[in-house]
Design an enzyme around this catalytic site. Structure first.
Site, PDB file in Angstrom:
ATOM      1  CB  VAL A 277      -7.935  -3.874  -2.379  1.00  0.00           C
ATOM      2  CG1 VAL A 277      -8.473  -2.946  -3.460  1.00  0.00           C
ATOM      3  CG2 VAL A 277      -6.791  -3.220  -1.602  1.00  0.00           C
TER       4      VAL A 277
ATOM      5  CE1 TYR B 183       4.552   1.610  -3.401  1.00  0.00           C
ATOM      6  CE2 TYR B 183       6.790   1.730  -4.267  1.00  0.00           C
ATOM      7  CZ  TYR B 183       5.424   1.891  -4.437  1.00  0.00           C
ATOM      8  OH  TYR B 183       4.932   2.350  -5.645  1.00  0.00           O
TER       9      TYR B 183
END
Length: 241
Positions: free
Chosen positions: A56, A148
């Site tokens: 991706v 994250y």
């Protein structure tokens, strides 16, 4: 009732975990599903599901995927940007810079690339649904996990931006925010972290990945035809307090 009959869906990170559960559920609901992942999935027994390797973080690979799906199926109705990683549990002052860049590259830039590649096809057909998978930690704070949290919070706001930018093109964009789920990614993390999240979850358990997939199914389906720009937590009550 097959809620996705006639629709073509791309699901990134679909080889396992939430992505795999979503791919299987979408196929059961009538969709033609393309799993796009750097990992090849275990045996797929549903002929409606196919696999295409995809990193991706590579925009050229995204465009190749889109061109291939359009050539074979004629349209792209659904994109589920699910690929992601935790990568590091370190706070801002301790996280390795290479880890920071890799996590942001996958979790945030990968979603950006996916939308950038798919939206023109959806504009041409004046219809489409994009589900960007964020996290409970894209809504509420936690100590550590700096990259994250930053990347998953960015996914939430990128989804709102895209929802407003492309609403006149018939494209809906929403973010899905799973709580702790029983996936290989969670199985690999420290048991103490998992126990802490479960203790902070009012339902006091982890989700089955299929429970998260049902949230994606709703957002992807025509049942959510008046839903765009929202964040949908499927988290056992974690973000309720």
């Amino acid at each position: 009732m097959a809620r996705l009959t006639g629709k073509t869906a791309i699901i990134t990170g679909g080889a396992r975990g939430i992505g795999r559960a979503t791919a299987e559920l979408f196929a059961e609901e009538g969709a033609t599903v393309i799993i796009a992942d750097i990992h090849e999935p275990d045996a797929v027994n549903n002929p409606a599901i196919s696999f295409v390797p995809l990193d991706v973080t590579q925009l050229d690979s995204w465009q190749t995927l889109v061109d291939s799906v359009l050539a074979q199926h004629g349209r792209i109705d659904i994109l589920v940007n699910n690929a992601g990683l935790v990568g590091s549990y370190e706070p801002i002052t301790k996280i390795d810079l290479d880890d920071w860049h890799r996590i942001v590259e996958v979790n945030q830039t990968g979603v950006f690339y996916g939308m950038r590649a798919v939206i023109p096809a959806m504009q041409a057909q004046h219809a489409g649904s994009i589900v960007n998978v964020s996290s409970i930690w894209g809504i509420v704070g936690s100590s550590g996990v700096a990259a994250y949290q930053a990347s998953k919070a960015a996914v939430r706001m990128m989804s709102k931006n895209a929802a407003l930018s492309y609403v006149d093109d018939g494209i809906r964009v929403n973010s899905l925010h799973p709580g702790l789920a029983s996936t290989p990614m969670i199985a690999a993390q420290d048991d103490a972290i998992t126990a802490d999240v479960i203790a902070s979850t009012p339902m006091k358990r982890a989700a089955d990945p299929r429970e998260i997939a049902y949230g994606a199914l709703f957002l992807a389906s025509d049942e959510a035809s008046y839903v765009t720009g929202i964040e949908l937590p499927v988290d056992g009550g974690y973000t309720a307090p």
